[in-house]
Design an enzyme around this catalytic site. Structure first.
Site, PDB file in Angstrom:
ATOM      1  N   GLY A  17      41.699  52.140  45.325  1.00  0.00           N
ATOM      2  CA  GLY A  17      40.736  51.840  44.954  1.00  0.00           C
ATOM      3  C   GLY A  17      40.921  50.289  44.744  1.00  0.00           C
ATOM      4  CB  THR A  18      41.793  48.230  46.367  1.00  0.00           C
ATOM      5  OG1 THR A  18      42.404  47.129  46.319  1.00  0.00           O
ATOM      6  CG2 THR A  18      41.103  48.319  47.793  1.00  0.00           C
ATOM      7  CB  THR A  19      39.114  43.567  44.656  1.00  0.00           C
ATOM      8  OG1 THR A  19      38.617  44.367  43.781  1.00  0.00           O
ATOM      9  CG2 THR A  19      38.127  42.704  45.383  1.00  0.00           C
TER      10      THR A  19
END
Lengths: 214, 249
Positions: A17-19
């Site tokens: 879950g990231t950017t």
């Protein structure tokens, strides 16, 4: 895939879950990513490196299941290595994107992986390919991905300009990723930046204290 | 050249370290119609002579030079059915390569794959070597114009100019005499025709057809047939040149 089985167990799969973000500027491209790998609400790795080496001037940014994306990146790294050896020169970024795409498309029912392939090659210069969940490929001048990206579409759409300088592009990526980390629970930690040009690769580590938005 | 007991199988070496079956396969190519490949200043040309062994044959069909992809061509020398098998493989390799790597296969990669395929048939007693040599001509933006020849042994080399078949000696001496690197493809056509005509000196009474293809700066760098009128002109001029040479002697 039986979701109820996974939810009913006490262990949730590790996801990035990231950017993640990549932007082409005049002369190269800048890649940015946060560093949080979460397993449900537990932060499994707070200083992860989501910018994976594929070849000397080709990198991939991973989002979705950490296991899925890591193994795919490993295969593609191997295939690109063998291909570049036979070719005798730097591989095309489009080649790497195609190899990733073949996996994501063929196994779309089993995988949860979305990847951004970004790099420089001597044929077409800096390029970014976005590969979303289903296995399609789109070439773009800039791309954002991961759960944190949803919070920064407005910021990016208003602040992106074509042919930015290195400094402008770096500031753009840094602030965008920082804003996403600020609002997305699944993104956080430190920011990693990578500048890819014809001549070199420059990695940058932005410590928590230097993250512009907190 | 007697093979005695060591030529019965391709899987057997002779005492001098030769594999006779491969040599016999090469002989099959040497006794067949001549094929030439030449790199010029602005491109590559492939040329083949075709004897019209029967008046019943349809003109300008029964091709010997094929496309593998837009910018790559292959000419067959020797046993044509064997050559066509190699051609099929080359097409499949090229197409699968492009499918996997999103770029067209460059000649040095493609010729390597073809050479490995041809070589594989020289290793097992259950199959025979291909009685065919193949020429690969290609253009890509990074490597420019390339020309390769693959022999029945699986040997492959990159050439400025290469030839195989009955008239290879004649063609090779012409290669020595003329610097094709200074000629454009258009200018070189005459000399290609000349070589192909000289290649069948002893059978002058028979009718021949000449098949020529090229990849040049002027035709969009695609592998295409040389226009028939250019071939006809080249053949006419070549015949005149040969006459002049003979008068000179």
């Amino acid at each position: 895939m039986n979701y109820t089985d996974i939810l009913s167990s006490k262990f949730e799969p590790e996801t990035t879950g990231t950017t993640i973000m990549a932007v082409i500027y005049d002369g190269g491209l800048i890649i940015g990513a946060d560093s949080r790998t979460s397993s449900g609400q537990f932060v499994a790795d707070r200083c992860a490196d989501k910018i994976d080496y594929v070849h000397d001037r080709i990198f991939c940014l991973r989002s979705g299941s950490a296991a899925d994306t890591q193994i795919i990146a490993k295969y593609v790294r191997y295939y690109i290595d063998a291909h570049a050896q036979e070719l005798g020169r730097l591989p095309a970024v489009a080649t790497a994107a195609n190899l990733f795409r073949n996996f994501l498309y063929e196994y779309k029912d089993s995988l949860s992986a979305a990847i951004i392939v970004a790099g420089w090659d001597p044929y077409k210069g800096p390029q970014i390919f976005t590969l979303p969940l289903g296995g399609s490929v789109i070439e773009q001048k800039w791309s954002i991905g991961g759960s944190g990206s949803t919070f920064i579409w407005g910021f990016c759409d208003s602040n992106y300009k074509e042919n930015m300088t290195l400094q402008e592009a770096r500031a753009f990526v840094l602030h965008a990723v920082a804003h996403a980390m600020y609002r997305d629970g699944s993104s956080g930690g430190i920011i990693r930046l990578l500048n890819v040009t014809k001549d070199k690769i420059e990695r940058e580590f932005i410590d928590y204290k230097d993250v512009p938005v907190k | 050249m007697s093979g005695s007991m060591y030529d019965l199988s391709v899987a057997t070496y002779s005492q001098e370290g030769r594999i006779y079956q491969v040599e016999y396969a090469t002989k099959a190519v040497e006794n067949s119609e001549t094929v030439i490949g030449v790199k010029c200043k602005d491109g590559v040309i492939l040329g083949a002579e075709k004897q019209k062994f029967s008046r019943l044959l349809e003109d300008n069909t029964n091709k010997r030079i094929y496309n593998i992809d837009l910018q790559t061509g292959m000419a067959l020398c020797g046993k044509l059915p064997d050559g066509r098998n190699i051609l099929q493989r080359a097409k499949a390799e090229s197409s699968q390569y492009q499918d996997m790597y999103a770029i067209p296969a460059s000649a040095h990669v493609l010729s390597d794959r073809v050479a490995q395929y041809v070589h594989a048939y020289t290793m097992y007693s259950g199959v025979r070597p291909f009685g065919s040599a193949t020429f690969i001509a290609s253009y890509n933006t990074f490597d420019g114009y390339e020309l390769y020849m693959i022999e029945p042994s699986g040997n492959k080399y990159a050439y400025h100019a290469c030839t195989h078949g009955k008239g290879r000696a004649v063609c090779k001496s012409e290669f020595e005499r003329r610097n094709f690197k200074d000629l454009t493809c258009q200018e070189a056509l005459v000399y290609i025709a000349k070589m192909l005509i000289l290649a069948h000196e002893e059978f002058k009474e028979k009718k021949y057809e000449y098949e020529m293809t090229w990849i040049t700066d002027n035709n969009g760098r695609k592998h295409q047939n040389v226009p028939q009128d250019l071939i006809n002109n080249a053949v006419q001029q070549a015949e005149q040149l040969i006459e002049q040479d003979q008068i000179g002697e």
